[in-house]
Write a protein that holds these residues in place. Structure first.
Motif, mmCIF file in Angstrom:
data_model
loop_
_atom_site.group_PDB
_atom_site.id
_atom_site.type_symbol
_atom_site.label_atom_id
_atom_site.label_comp_id
_atom_site.label_asym_id
_atom_site.label_seq_id
_atom_site.Cartn_x
_atom_site.Cartn_y
_atom_site.Cartn_z
ATOM 1 N N ALA A 54 28.054 36.975 48.695
ATOM 2 C CA ALA A 54 29.283 36.191 48.849
ATOM 3 C C ALA A 54 30.223 36.435 47.667
ATOM 4 C CB ALA A 54 28.951 34.711 48.976
ATOM 5 N N ASN A 55 29.658 36.519 46.455
ATOM 6 C CA ASN A 55 30.474 36.797 45.278
ATOM 7 C C ASN A 55 31.057 38.212 45.326
ATOM 8 O OD1 ASN A 55 30.093 34.275 44.051
ATOM 9 N ND2 ASN A 55 28.180 34.918 43.114
ATOM 10 N N ALA A 56 30.272 39.178 45.805
ATOM 11 C CA ALA A 56 30.768 40.550 45.922
ATOM 12 C C ALA A 56 31.899 40.634 46.936
ATOM 13 C CB ALA A 56 29.620 41.489 46.316
ATOM 14 N N VAL A 57 31.777 39.887 48.034
ATOM 15 C CA VAL A 57 32.846 39.844 49.037
ATOM 16 C C VAL A 57 34.116 39.272 48.418
ATOM 17 C CG1 VAL A 57 33.599 38.689 51.152
ATOM 18 C CG2 VAL A 57 31.328 39.752 51.041
ATOM 19 N N GLU A 58 33.962 38.188 47.656
ATOM 20 C CA GLU A 58 35.126 37.568 47.013
ATOM 21 C C GLU A 58 35.766 38.526 46.006
ATOM 22 O OE1 GLU A 58 36.225 33.278 44.870
ATOM 23 O OE2 GLU A 58 34.217 33.614 45.725
ATOM 24 N N LEU A 59 34.933 39.278 45.293
ATOM 25 C CA LEU A 59 35.457 40.223 44.317
ATOM 26 C C LEU A 59 36.196 41.374 45.007
ATOM 27 C CD1 LEU A 59 35.618 40.835 41.298
ATOM 28 C CD2 LEU A 59 33.437 42.059 41.504
ATOM 29 N N ALA A 60 35.650 41.863 46.124
ATOM 30 C CA ALA A 60 36.328 42.924 46.879
ATOM 31 C C ALA A 60 37.687 42.443 47.382
ATOM 32 C CB ALA A 60 35.446 43.381 48.042
ATOM 33 N N ARG A 61 37.737 41.206 47.833
ATOM 34 C CA ARG A 61 39.016 40.652 48.281
ATOM 35 C C ARG A 61 39.988 40.493 47.121
ATOM 36 N NH1 ARG A 61 36.079 36.087 52.077
ATOM 37 N NH2 ARG A 61 35.898 37.358 53.983
ATOM 38 N N ALA A 62 39.459 40.156 45.944
ATOM 39 C CA ALA A 62 40.322 39.941 44.777
ATOM 40 C C ALA A 62 41.054 41.214 44.372
ATOM 41 C CB ALA A 62 39.494 39.411 43.604
ATOM 42 N N VAL A 63 40.461 42.391 44.636
ATOM 43 C CA VAL A 63 41.131 43.653 44.269
ATOM 44 C C VAL A 63 41.951 44.216 45.425
ATOM 45 C CG1 VAL A 63 39.409 44.190 42.518
ATOM 46 C CG2 VAL A 63 39.119 45.092 44.838
ATOM 47 N N GLY A 64 42.019 43.474 46.520
ATOM 48 C CA GLY A 64 42.929 43.839 47.607
ATOM 49 C C GLY A 64 42.285 44.276 48.901
ATOM 50 N N ALA A 65 40.962 44.418 48.950
ATOM 51 C CA ALA A 65 40.309 44.845 50.182
ATOM 52 C C ALA A 65 40.330 43.721 51.214
ATOM 53 C CB ALA A 65 38.869 45.264 49.906
ATOM 54 N N HIS A 66 40.378 44.112 52.479
ATOM 55 C CA HIS A 66 40.253 43.143 53.570
ATOM 56 C C HIS A 66 38.796 43.165 54.034
ATOM 57 C CE1 HIS A 66 41.290 40.681 57.013
ATOM 58 N NE2 HIS A 66 40.624 41.524 57.773
ATOM 59 N N LEU A 87 42.046 44.940 38.392
ATOM 60 C CA LEU A 87 41.461 43.845 37.618
ATOM 61 C C LEU A 87 40.250 43.251 38.314
ATOM 62 C CD1 LEU A 87 41.485 41.778 35.283
ATOM 63 C CD2 LEU A 87 43.058 40.390 36.685
ATOM 64 N N LEU A 88 39.119 43.275 37.607
ATOM 65 C CA LEU A 88 37.919 42.562 38.046
ATOM 66 C C LEU A 88 37.844 41.287 37.229
ATOM 67 C CD1 LEU A 88 35.450 45.603 38.195
ATOM 68 C CD2 LEU A 88 36.362 44.329 40.149
ATOM 69 N N PRO A 89 38.330 40.161 37.773
ATOM 70 C CA PRO A 89 38.500 38.940 36.983
ATOM 71 C C PRO A 89 37.178 38.312 36.565
ATOM 72 C CG PRO A 89 38.996 38.532 39.298
ATOM 73 C CD PRO A 89 38.790 40.001 39.160
ATOM 74 N N GLY A 90 37.156 37.816 35.336
ATOM 75 C CA GLY A 90 35.942 37.277 34.757
ATOM 76 C C GLY A 90 35.363 36.089 35.490
ATOM 77 N N ASP A 91 36.212 35.267 36.133
ATOM 78 C CA ASP A 91 35.669 34.103 36.839
ATOM 79 C C ASP A 91 34.789 34.534 38.007
ATOM 80 O OD1 ASP A 91 37.993 35.064 38.145
ATOM 81 O OD2 ASP A 91 38.169 33.196 39.270
ATOM 82 N N LEU A 92 34.948 35.784 38.475
ATOM 83 C CA LEU A 92 34.093 36.316 39.535
ATOM 84 C C LEU A 92 33.000 37.225 38.979
ATOM 85 C CD1 LEU A 92 36.764 37.211 42.252
ATOM 86 C CD2 LEU A 92 35.296 35.198 42.158
ATOM 87 N N THR A 93 33.342 38.109 38.056
ATOM 88 C CA THR A 93 32.352 39.070 37.559
ATOM 89 C C THR A 93 31.215 38.389 36.814
ATOM 90 O OG1 THR A 93 33.557 39.458 35.490
ATOM 91 C CG2 THR A 93 34.089 40.878 37.369
#
Length: 429
Positions: A54-66, A87-93
């Motif tokens: 779930a976190n990886a999905v959120e991170l992929a979305r954060a960089v623009g992926a659908h 940007l890989l934001p720290g609150d997710l990484t």
């Protein structure tokens, strides 16, 4: 997110059928690698419904992926054509260590990547230097400021790479990076884990040219670009191992469905059988059972095909019920014995001396309140709770859900008395 607590009570031998989840340590690098495809939709099947995914999905979305996530179907659909942010934001990484597996893909897609740090379980010295050094050898430039890593793409060129230790995440990251680096890259002292082989197959399905996965020397011929693909994640050998030990510790019989996992166990298969846990493969079903007493064991954790460090804590729980003294030597992670103090609260007799643990069995465990300091400690405490007198309450239960999907439902189907509670979130006003 509100805190989670697990409650477990002994209820005799476990019996029935359980489905092995998809491999966490294959799915996470595949999600990262899927970002290499600049067009099309990558379909990942048999993806485990765990919080790290779930976190990886959120991170992929954060960089623009659908990303479409269908947890009930264990399915991910990733359209990376819209990736725009480096940007890989720290609150997710910082939620999961697998975030490091996004570095190579973003570097290729965006020409740079800004990484604000990895999280996950605290397992001592788990440095990421080999990831960074390998990227530099392939032409990247790295600058570190105040805990943030800024990587930029320079004049890329293939190289001969060497890993000081055969890290599976290091091997995977460098395979991902080398897949689109011009020329022939060689990775020496590569990890042999089955998940590394699965990731190599996934990259090959995307159009990469990789030879030698599963050996200590991997060769990657760089290609101009990779394309989207449809791929099924291998079964999770650690999840399967835990289920085998659940059968072993309770003296039950469990049929594991989802693929032949015994070859992926490595030394762990033989050690479980030496302890008295019978493992019988029949096509896509593996039956784990124990009829007689559990025997003590000696193990030394090592990289694959050695005894997997992720299976060491559940084996420690199993060893508390063996008739005699077991010896465990942990050579991979220097903070992997967090479980010992929690098992001691339940009545176990365990002595820790440096990297060696001595487990004196068999001991009668008694339920108490314990803490899941990390993922593997948490699931091992569930195993102990399956045979402890009274109720075992496991705090910090979200750690367990980082790596095991639908565990309560699967164990209940086998006859376990286990429940999951969401507690009030006291951090919110």
């Amino acid at each position: 997110m509100p805190p989670i607590r697990y409650r477990v009570q002994a209820n005799g031998p476990l019996r029935g059928t359980a489905v092995i989840q998809g491999a966490k340590n294959a799915a996470l690098p595949m999600i990262g690698a899927a970002l290499l495809a600049s067009s099309g939709q990558t379909v990942l099947r048999n993806v485990p419904t765990i919080t790290d995914v779930a976190n990886a999905v959120e991170l992929a979305r954060a960089v623009g992926a659908h990303v479409e996530h269908h947890p009930a179907d264990r399915l991910l659909i990733i359209d990376a054509s819209t990736v725009t942010s480096p940007l890989l934001p720290g609150d997710l990484t910082r939620r999961f260590r697998g975030s490091v597996l996004f570095l190579s893909s973003l570097l290729y897609r965006c020409g740079e990547v800004i990484y604000e740090g990895a999280g996950g379980c605290n397992l001592g010295t788990r440095g990421l230097d080999w990831h960074y050094r390998g990227l530099v050898r392939l032409g990247a430039r790295i600058e570190e400021k105040a805990g943030t890593i800024h990587i930029t793409l320079g004049a890329t060129a293939a190289a001969d790479l060497y890993l000081d230790t055969p890290s599976h995440t290091g091997t995977e990251n460098l395979m991902i990076a080398a897949a689109t680096t011009p020329g022939r890259t060689v990775i020496e002292n590569a990890a042999l884990e089955p998940e590394v082989v699965d990731v190599a197959r996934f990259l090959t399905a995307m159009g990469a040219h990789i030879d030698g996965a599963g050996t200590g020397r991997i060769t990657v011929e760089g290609v101009d670009q990779l394309h989207a693909t449809d791929y099924t994640v291998m079964p999770d050998r650690i999840d399967a191992g835990v289920l085998c030990m659940a059968a072993g510790i309770t003296g039950g019989t469990v049929q594991l469905v989802g693929g032949d996992v015994l070859d992926a166990f490595g030394v762990a298969r033989h050690k479980l059988e030496q302890m008295g846990v019978t493992l019988r493969p029949e096509g896509a079903v593996t039956t784990a059972s124990r009829l007689g007493d559990l025997h003590p064991i000696n193990i030394i954790t090592d990289t694959h095909p050695g005894f997997a460090t992720d299976l060491q804590p559940p084996l420690m729980a199993l060893a508390t019920q063996a008739s005699g003294t077991s010896y465990i030597r942990e050579r991979i992670h220097d903070a992997r014995y967090a479980l010992a103090s929690e098992l001691t609260k339940l009545g176990a007799s365990i002595v820790i001396e440096g990297e060696r643990a001595t487990v004196i069995g068999a001991t009668e465990l008694r339920g108490d309140t314990v803490t899941a300091h990390d993922l593997r400690t948490g699931v091992s405490l569930i195993l102990a709770g399956l045979v402890a007198h009274g109720e075992t309450v496991i705090e910090n239960g979200r750690m367990i859900e980082r790596g095991h999907a639908d565990l309560v439902a699967r164990l209940r189907a086998l006859g376990a008395h286990i429940s999951r509670e969401e507690l009030p979130d006291t951090t919110r006003p």
